[in-house]
Structure formats: structure tokens, C-alpha cells
Scaffold this active site. Structure first.
Site, PDB file in Angstrom:
ATOM      1  N   ASN A  45       0.807  -1.226   0.000  1.00  0.00           N
ATOM      2  CA  ASN A  45       0.000   0.000   0.000  1.00  0.00           C
ATOM      3  C   ASN A  45       0.841   1.277   0.000  1.00  0.00           C
ATOM      4  O   ASN A  45       0.311   2.370   0.123  1.00  0.00           O
ATOM      5  CB  ASN A  45      -0.951   0.014   1.196  1.00  0.00           C
ATOM      6  CG  ASN A  45      -0.214   0.161   2.524  1.00  0.00           C
ATOM      7  OD1 ASN A  45       1.005  -0.010   2.584  1.00  0.00           O
ATOM      8  ND2 ASN A  45      -0.939   0.473   3.579  1.00  0.00           N
ATOM      9  N   LYS A 201      13.460  39.929 -15.069  1.00  0.00           N
ATOM     10  CA  LYS A 201      12.359  39.103 -15.560  1.00  0.00           C
ATOM     11  C   LYS A 201      11.091  39.415 -14.785  1.00  0.00           C
ATOM     12  O   LYS A 201      11.122  39.998 -13.706  1.00  0.00           O
ATOM     13  CB  LYS A 201      12.688  37.621 -15.413  1.00  0.00           C
ATOM     14  CG  LYS A 201      12.686  37.153 -13.960  1.00  0.00           C
ATOM     15  CD  LYS A 201      12.819  35.655 -13.833  1.00  0.00           C
ATOM     16  CE  LYS A 201      12.642  35.249 -12.365  1.00  0.00           C
ATOM     17  NZ  LYS A 201      12.754  33.814 -12.155  1.00  0.00           N
TER      18      LYS A 201
END
Length: 325
Positions: A45, A201
Site C-alpha cells: 500500500n 524578468k
């Protein structure tokens, strides 16, 4: 007389998770020790089971795990390993994290956001970590999230030494890919005695990894530019910055970063860019899907091993970087 006296010596034990065992083996070789045999497995699991094959009682334990993909699995494995050491009566637990996951989430930019870097520190402390040894954090303030000693290592000496032997220093310009990395780039410029330039930027706050480069601040025409950053993830920012440098007349562009995360479209972006060389450290394993001839990987194992030895011998980790940080 009351009590019992012992004459036992301190014992260093080095452990590794499954995320990046190659780096741990290099560090072990530098220290002249073996990695402690560890049984680690995944249940059906997805749960993780860990058991150490040797007694750690009274030992100074150093546990290495770099937070690479799948990042959440390896963070959980590290927490489980710390808990196992604590419950096995380790004298001290120093956690070595060459790349600290979630470090970019160091503050709230907008409402209803988490500060996941702080959550990481809380989980490490709760698990039982006494000390953190990490390298080139995305934000220095992350050190303050942990209520205990944090040894912050730097790749600057290793990277700049390589660059010095690779580039004509007279033609070299150090470039920051954005305003947030100027302080890091400034250290590079001081170390290499080179001028500094900045790529301005603007990032779209609603779209991840979307960057628009506007202009280059500084003279890069005819220069060999070294773009420096702490990490390269998808490669969008750095490749756009490199394109801006070439547009402004740069003769060549080299990229140097501590952490080569290289996720998603990074491989194609690096391969198709005009950058002549991408230089990373081995703080993270190079993803299997990334096979770019232009990538150079430098080892940080000697630096990490020296830091471990200083911690174990109650020395000074700071002394390793005097004048560099």
C-alpha cells in the site's frame, strides 16, 4: 562514591536512505567508514518499513537523504529513519540533506498559502533530528525555522574552482538570472573578480514556471557569461535568461547551479538551448530521462565529509567556508 564512570569513546555511524545512495557511498569513502546496513522496503500500500542491522545505542548518527523525486516518499522515509534512530537510543542524530525539499515555499506570497519550508523543519524536529546539515538553501531564512543547529554548506568553492579552469577570467561576466539571486551572483563575482550583470524578468503569479525576460542590466557583449543559480528545476528561467544574453551579444553562456532538479521539460530545454555547458553538483542524482552531453556534475562528497568530521569532533563547520559565504 556514587554513579558509574565509563571510558568509552565517541562512535560515528553513517546511514543512507534510498534516494541517493551513490553520494552517501562517496561520503563514506571520504570518511573511511562503511554505511550502516539498513533494511528498507515498501509495503503493497506504499507504507515504508525501515530497520537498522546494527546497534546505534550511544552513537553519533549521521543520516543522509537528498529530497529528489519522488520527493514526498523520500522525505517520509527520512522521517521514519530518524524516528527509528531516536527509539534505538542514538546519542545524537544529525540529518544531512544536500537538497532540502520545499525550501522555495519559505514565505507567504499571497493569502491562504502555507509556509511549507517551516513545516519541514517542524517535522524533522518532531521526528528527533538534533542537527541539520544542508547545502545552498533557496532562502537563508530557512535556517531559522529549525530550533537547533543548522550547518549551511556552500558549493561556491567547488563550482568557482571549476569555472576558473574552464574560462578566460578576463572575458568572464557573472550573471544573475533574476533580482532574487543577485546576492548569490555577487559572491561569485567577488570570488572570480568578475563584473556582474542581471537579467530582469517578470513571472506570472498564476501560472507556474512561466517567465518573461525583459532586459539585461550590465554589459555582456562579447563576454563569456556564467549564469548562476541555486537550482535548475524545469529550466525555463535559466534558458530564457541565456537567450536574453545571446540576444544582447554574449559570446558564450555557461550555467552553474548547485542543485540539478531537472524535472518535466528540463531535458529538452537544456538540450535545445545555446548554452555550452550546464554545471551541477551531485547533491541530487541526475534523472534517468536526462542525458544531455552538455551536463557536468561535480562531487560535493569531500565537502560534506569534512563537515561531518568537524561536527563529530566538535570543530567548526564555518571554518570550511571562511571568506566564501
Amino acid at each position: 562514591m556514587t554513579g558509574i564512570k565509563t571510558t568509552g569513546e565517541k562512535k560515528l555511524m553513517l546511514f543512507s536512505g534510498r534516494a541517493h545512495p551513490e553520494l552517501a557511498k562517496e561520503v563514506a569513502a571520504e570518511l573511511g567508514v562503511g554505511l550502516v546496513p539498513t533494511k528498507a522496503q515498501d509495503f503493497a500500500n506504499g507504507e515504508i518499513y525501515v530497520r537498522f542491522q546494527e546497534s546505534v545505542r550511544g552513537a553519533d548518527c549521521f543520516l543522509m537523504q537528498s529530497h529528489t523525486a519522488p520527493i514526498n516518499k523520500w522525505i517520509m522515509e527520512q522521517l521514519i529513519m530518524i524516528d527509528a534512530l531516536k527509539r534505538a537510543s542514538a546519542r545524537s542524530i544529525s540529518v544531512i540533506i544536500p537538497f532540502y525539499g520545499y525550501a522555495r515555499q519559505d514565505k507567504k506570497h499571497r493569502g491562504r498559502e502555507p509556509i511549507s519550508a517551516r513545516l519541514m523543519a517542524d517535522m524533522l524536529k518532531t521526528a528527533g533530528a538534533d542537527r541539520i546539515i544542508t547545502m545552498d538553501l533557496h532562502a537563508d531564512q530557512v535556517q531559522g525555522y529549525f530550533d537547533g543547529p543548522v550547518d549551511h554548506l556552500f558549493a561556491l568553492p567547488v563550482l568557482t574552482e571549476y569555472i576558473s579552469g574552464r574560462v578566460d577570467r578576463k572575458k568572464l561576466t557573472v550573471v544573475s538570472p533574476d533580482a532574487g539571486r543577485v546576492r548569490v551572483a555577487d559572491r561569485w563575482a567577488d570570488r572570480l573578480a568578475a563584473p556582474l550583470a542581471i537579467v530582469h524578468k517578470r513571472r506570472d503569479p498564476d501560472v507556474a514556471n512561466q517567465v518573461t525576460v525583459h532586459e539585461v542590466v550590465g554589459d555582456v557583449r562579447g563576454r563569456v557569461c556564467v549564469l548562476v543559480d541555486d537550482m535548475i528545476d524545469t529550466g525555463g528561467t535559466i534558458c530564457a535568461a541565456a537567450e536574453a544574453l545571446f540576444t544582447n551579444g554574449a559570446e558564450d553562456v555557461i550555467v552553474a547551479a548547485t542543485h540539478g532538479v531537472l524535472s518535466g521539460p528540463a531535458a529538452d530545454r537544456l538540450k535545445n538551448s545555446q548554452v555550452s555547458e550546464f554545471i551541477f553538483t551531485n547533491s541530487l542524482p541526475t534523472p534517468k530521462q536526462v542525458s544531455v552531453d552538455k551536463i557536468t556534475v561535480l562531487s560535493m562528497a569531500p565537502t560534506i565529509a569534512r563537515a561531518v568530521r568537524e561536527v563529530f569532533e566538535d570543530g567548526s563547520v564555518t571554518s570550511l567556508f571562511e571568506g566564501d559565504a
